[in-house]
Design a protein around this motif. Structure first.
Motif, short mmCIF file in Angstrom:
data_model
loop_
_atom_site.label_atom_id
_atom_site.label_comp_id
_atom_site.label_asym_id
_atom_site.label_seq_id
_atom_site.Cartn_x
_atom_site.Cartn_y
_atom_site.Cartn_z
N ALA A 72 0.84 -1.19 0.00
CA ALA A 72 0.00 0.00 0.00
C ALA A 72 0.87 1.24 0.00
CB ALA A 72 -0.91 0.00 1.22
N VAL A 73 0.41 2.29 -0.64
CA VAL A 73 1.12 3.55 -0.67
C VAL A 73 1.00 4.20 0.70
CG1 VAL A 73 1.16 5.85 -1.71
CG2 VAL A 73 0.70 3.85 -3.12
N SER A 74 2.09 4.76 1.21
CA SER A 74 2.09 5.38 2.53
C SER A 74 1.26 6.66 2.53
CB SER A 74 3.52 5.74 2.94
OG SER A 74 4.29 4.57 3.03
N ALA A 75 0.63 6.91 3.65
CA ALA A 75 -0.13 8.14 3.83
C ALA A 75 0.85 9.30 4.01
CB ALA A 75 -1.04 8.02 5.04
N PRO A 76 0.50 10.48 3.54
CA PRO A 76 1.41 11.61 3.70
C PRO A 76 1.54 12.02 5.16
CG PRO A 76 -0.66 12.32 2.71
CD PRO A 76 -0.70 10.83 2.80
N LYS A 77 2.75 12.43 5.55
CA LYS A 77 3.01 12.85 6.93
C LYS A 77 3.23 14.36 7.01
CE LYS A 77 4.93 8.46 8.27
NZ LYS A 77 6.06 7.70 8.78
N PHE A 78 3.52 15.00 5.88
CA PHE A 78 3.79 16.43 5.86
C PHE A 78 3.00 17.07 4.72
CE2 PHE A 78 7.50 14.33 7.59
CZ PHE A 78 7.72 15.05 8.77
N ARG A 79 2.52 18.29 4.97
CA ARG A 79 1.79 19.05 3.95
C ARG A 79 2.46 20.42 3.83
NH1 ARG A 79 -2.88 17.80 2.00
NH2 ARG A 79 -3.46 16.55 3.80
N ASN A 80 2.71 20.85 2.62
CA ASN A 80 3.31 22.14 2.36
C ASN A 80 2.37 23.24 2.85
OD1 ASN A 80 4.46 24.47 1.34
ND2 ASN A 80 4.76 23.68 -0.71
N PRO A 81 2.80 24.07 3.79
CA PRO A 81 1.91 25.12 4.30
C PRO A 81 1.62 26.19 3.25
CG PRO A 81 4.09 25.28 5.33
CD PRO A 81 4.08 24.03 4.50
N ASN A 82 2.46 26.31 2.24
CA ASN A 82 2.26 27.31 1.19
C ASN A 82 1.43 26.79 0.03
OD1 ASN A 82 3.92 29.14 2.63
ND2 ASN A 82 5.71 28.09 1.81
N ASN A 83 1.32 25.48 -0.09
CA ASN A 83 0.52 24.85 -1.15
C ASN A 83 0.02 23.52 -0.59
OD1 ASN A 83 -0.58 23.59 -3.35
ND2 ASN A 83 1.15 23.94 -4.71
N THR A 84 -1.21 23.51 -0.11
CA THR A 84 -1.73 22.33 0.58
C THR A 84 -1.92 21.12 -0.33
OG1 THR A 84 -3.98 23.13 0.30
CG2 THR A 84 -2.86 23.71 2.36
#
Length: 113
Positions: A72-84
């Motif tokens: 399975a593809v891993s869930a994201p752990k970080f999101r760019n605060p300038n481009n969600t």
């Protein structure tokens, strides 16, 4: 090339019709040649004991949520605060946007879950 009519005596309208007919014939010939080449390639592949899927895969069977090995593809752990729309799982090479964040911004970018 004696069976080609003398084009110099045709009107511009007749010349346009000749061009349209020729372009249509070219398209038809190209499709026919590609179909023949595809059939020959598939015949050779089968003759050698393979299927086209063995060599090229089947994109219709591949799941967008799984890798080649079935993980399975891993869930994201970080999101760019300038481009969600930009995320990072924390695996592999760090994206440029992540590297440019300060330590404080990195903590804020972490997805709580």
């Amino acid at each position: 090339m004696s069976n080609i009519p003398d084009l110099r005596n045709l009107t511009s309208s007749e010349l346009r019709q000749v061009i349209a007919t020729a372009e249509s014939l070219i398209d038809s010939k190209i499709r026919q040649e590609r179909d023949n080449a595809r059939r020959e390639a598939e015949d050779l592949i089968r003759k050698l004991g393979f299927t086209p899927d063995d060599l090229f895969g089947n994109p219709m069977r591949a799941s967008t949520n799984q890798r080649k090995r079935g993980e399975a593809v891993s869930a994201p752990k970080f999101r760019n605060p300038n481009n969600t729309n930009e995320t990072w799982t924390g695996r592999g090479r760090k994206p440029k946007w992540f590297e440019e964040l300060s330590e404080e911004q990195r903590k804020a970018a972490e997805i709580k879950g």
